[in-house]
Design a protein around this motif. Structure first.
Motif, PDB file in Angstrom:
ATOM      1  N   PHE A   1      -6.076 -11.147  -8.074  1.00  0.00           N
ATOM      2  CA  PHE A   1      -5.454  -9.850  -8.346  1.00  0.00           C
ATOM      3  C   PHE A   1      -5.758  -9.393  -9.768  1.00  0.00           C
ATOM      4  O   PHE A   1      -6.105  -8.242 -10.003  1.00  0.00           O
ATOM      5  CB  PHE A   1      -3.931  -9.933  -8.136  1.00  0.00           C
ATOM      6  N   MET A   2      -5.637 -10.317 -10.723  1.00  0.00           N
ATOM      7  CA  MET A   2      -5.823  -9.983 -12.134  1.00  0.00           C
ATOM      8  C   MET A   2      -7.290  -9.992 -12.564  1.00  0.00           C
ATOM      9  O   MET A   2      -7.613  -9.551 -13.657  1.00  0.00           O
ATOM     10  CB  MET A   2      -5.044 -10.972 -13.007  1.00  0.00           C
ATOM     11  N   GLY A   3      -8.167 -10.471 -11.705  1.00  0.00           N
ATOM     12  CA  GLY A   3      -9.560 -10.656 -12.071  1.00  0.00           C
ATOM     13  C   GLY A   3     -10.427  -9.424 -11.930  1.00  0.00           C
ATOM     14  O   GLY A   3      -9.958  -8.319 -11.672  1.00  0.00           O
ATOM     15  N   SER A   4     -11.707  -9.652 -12.083  1.00  0.00           N
ATOM     16  CA  SER A   4     -12.715  -8.600 -11.986  1.00  0.00           C
ATOM     17  C   SER A   4     -13.523  -8.780 -10.715  1.00  0.00           C
ATOM     18  O   SER A   4     -13.554  -9.857 -10.121  1.00  0.00           O
ATOM     19  CB  SER A   4     -13.654  -8.662 -13.188  1.00  0.00           C
ATOM     20  N   THR A   5     -14.175  -7.694 -10.319  1.00  0.00           N
ATOM     21  CA  THR A   5     -15.041  -7.706  -9.162  1.00  0.00           C
ATOM     22  C   THR A   5     -16.194  -6.746  -9.418  1.00  0.00           C
ATOM     23  O   THR A   5     -16.095  -5.855 -10.266  1.00  0.00           O
ATOM     24  CB  THR A   5     -14.265  -7.316  -7.882  1.00  0.00           C
ATOM     25  N   GLU A   6     -17.268  -6.921  -8.689  1.00  0.00           N
ATOM     26  CA  GLU A   6     -18.383  -5.994  -8.818  1.00  0.00           C
ATOM     27  C   GLU A   6     -18.160  -4.821  -7.880  1.00  0.00           C
ATOM     28  O   GLU A   6     -17.877  -4.995  -6.696  1.00  0.00           O
ATOM     29  CB  GLU A   6     -19.707  -6.675  -8.479  1.00  0.00           C
ATOM     30  N   TYR A   7     -18.241  -3.620  -8.415  1.00  0.00           N
ATOM     31  CA  TYR A   7     -18.069  -2.402  -7.619  1.00  0.00           C
ATOM     32  C   TYR A   7     -19.088  -1.387  -8.111  1.00  0.00           C
ATOM     33  O   TYR A   7     -19.146  -1.072  -9.301  1.00  0.00           O
ATOM     34  CB  TYR A   7     -16.643  -1.858  -7.760  1.00  0.00           C
TER      35      TYR A   7
ATOM     36  N   SER B   1       0.837  -1.196   0.000  1.00  0.00           N
ATOM     37  CA  SER B   1       0.000   0.000   0.000  1.00  0.00           C
ATOM     38  C   SER B   1       0.872   1.245   0.000  1.00  0.00           C
ATOM     39  O   SER B   1       1.806   1.357   0.789  1.00  0.00           O
ATOM     40  CB  SER B   1      -0.892   0.002   1.244  1.00  0.00           C
ATOM     41  N   GLU B   2       0.561   2.187  -0.877  1.00  0.00           N
ATOM     42  CA  GLU B   2       1.268   3.472  -0.855  1.00  0.00           C
ATOM     43  C   GLU B   2       0.781   4.337   0.300  1.00  0.00           C
ATOM     44  O   GLU B   2       1.474   5.249   0.722  1.00  0.00           O
ATOM     45  CB  GLU B   2       1.082   4.211  -2.178  1.00  0.00           C
ATOM     46  N   GLN B   3      -0.405   4.042   0.817  1.00  0.00           N
ATOM     47  CA  GLN B   3      -0.978   4.855   1.883  1.00  0.00           C
ATOM     48  C   GLN B   3      -0.306   4.609   3.227  1.00  0.00           C
ATOM     49  O   GLN B   3       0.094   5.536   3.901  1.00  0.00           O
ATOM     50  CB  GLN B   3      -2.476   4.603   2.005  1.00  0.00           C
ATOM     51  N   ASP B   4      -0.194   3.331   3.622  1.00  0.00           N
ATOM     52  CA  ASP B   4       0.336   3.037   4.954  1.00  0.00           C
ATOM     53  C   ASP B   4       1.525   2.081   4.966  1.00  0.00           C
ATOM     54  O   ASP B   4       2.029   1.728   6.024  1.00  0.00           O
ATOM     55  CB  ASP B   4      -0.771   2.501   5.859  1.00  0.00           C
ATOM     56  N   GLY B   5       1.969   1.643   3.788  1.00  0.00           N
ATOM     57  CA  GLY B   5       3.130   0.768   3.702  1.00  0.00           C
ATOM     58  C   GLY B   5       2.859  -0.698   4.009  1.00  0.00           C
ATOM     59  O   GLY B   5       3.774  -1.511   3.964  1.00  0.00           O
ATOM     60  N   ALA B   6       1.615  -1.052   4.321  1.00  0.00           N
ATOM     61  CA  ALA B   6       1.275  -2.445   4.620  1.00  0.00           C
ATOM     62  C   ALA B   6       1.544  -3.313   3.395  1.00  0.00           C
ATOM     63  O   ALA B   6       1.334  -2.892   2.261  1.00  0.00           O
ATOM     64  CB  ALA B   6      -0.182  -2.562   5.039  1.00  0.00           C
ATOM     65  N   ILE B   7       2.023  -4.530   3.627  1.00  0.00           N
ATOM     66  CA  ILE B   7       2.315  -5.461   2.551  1.00  0.00           C
ATOM     67  C   ILE B   7       1.277  -6.581   2.560  1.00  0.00           C
ATOM     68  O   ILE B   7       0.955  -7.124   3.622  1.00  0.00           O
ATOM     69  CB  ILE B   7       3.741  -6.016   2.681  1.00  0.00           C
ATOM     70  N   TYR B   8       0.777  -6.917   1.362  1.00  0.00           N
ATOM     71  CA  TYR B   8      -0.277  -7.906   1.209  1.00  0.00           C
ATOM     72  C   TYR B   8       0.133  -8.957   0.182  1.00  0.00           C
ATOM     73  O   TYR B   8       0.978  -8.704  -0.679  1.00  0.00           O
ATOM     74  CB  TYR B   8      -1.571  -7.243   0.708  1.00  0.00           C
ATOM     75  N   ALA B   9      -0.500 -10.108   0.249  1.00  0.00           N
ATOM     76  CA  ALA B   9      -0.370 -11.145  -0.775  1.00  0.00           C
ATOM     77  C   ALA B   9      -1.777 -11.576  -1.153  1.00  0.00           C
ATOM     78  O   ALA B   9      -2.620 -11.798  -0.288  1.00  0.00           O
ATOM     79  CB  ALA B   9       0.433 -12.332  -0.252  1.00  0.00           C
ATOM     80  N   ARG B  10      -2.014 -11.668  -2.455  1.00  0.00           N
ATOM     81  CA  ARG B  10      -3.336 -12.039  -2.964  1.00  0.00           C
ATOM     82  C   ARG B  10      -3.134 -13.087  -4.059  1.00  0.00           C
ATOM     83  O   ARG B  10      -2.200 -12.974  -4.849  1.00  0.00           O
ATOM     84  CB  ARG B  10      -4.017 -10.796  -3.535  1.00  0.00           C
ATOM     85  N   PRO B  11      -4.008 -14.084  -4.139  1.00  0.00           N
ATOM     86  CA  PRO B  11      -3.889 -15.052  -5.228  1.00  0.00           C
ATOM     87  C   PRO B  11      -3.887 -14.345  -6.588  1.00  0.00           C
ATOM     88  O   PRO B  11      -4.663 -13.405  -6.819  1.00  0.00           O
ATOM     89  CB  PRO B  11      -5.126 -15.933  -5.060  1.00  0.00           C
ATOM     90  N   LEU B  12      -3.013 -14.786  -7.466  1.00  0.00           N
ATOM     91  CA  LEU B  12      -2.851 -14.167  -8.778  1.00  0.00           C
ATOM     92  C   LEU B  12      -4.154 -14.040  -9.557  1.00  0.00           C
ATOM     93  O   LEU B  12      -4.456 -12.950 -10.055  1.00  0.00           O
ATOM     94  CB  LEU B  12      -1.802 -14.944  -9.580  1.00  0.00           C
TER      95      LEU B  12
END
Length: 75
Positions: A57-63, A43-54
């Motif tokens: 990450f590359m997929g779509s979501t409803e927003y 995150s550029e906001q707070d520096g937290a590091i995350y891991a997400r299944p590929l």
């Protein structure tokens, strides 16, 4: 690292989340137990590091009632 879905892999760089936050992809990793491909990003906001299944990450979501890309590369 091969993507399980066969699509393009995210490269290191800056990405915008569909909800507006900005993140830096640091690297790709492989889960030690399952072999699943993961995207490691910060995150550029707070520096937290995350891991997400590929695929997630590359997929779509409803927003806001629309199907959108979860992350979009910027720069």
């Amino acid at each position: 690292m091969d993507q399980q879905q066969g699509g393009p892999l995210p490269g290191p760089g800056r990405y915008r989340h569909c909800k507006g936050g900005f993140y830096r992809v640091l690297t790709l990793a492989r889960h030690t137990e399952t072999g699943e491909s993961l995207v490691v990003y910060q995150s550029e906001q707070d520096g937290a590091i995350y891991a997400r299944p590929l695929p997630m990450f590359m997929g779509s979501t409803e927003y806001r009632g629309q199907l959108v890309s979860r992350f979009t590369r910027v720069e």
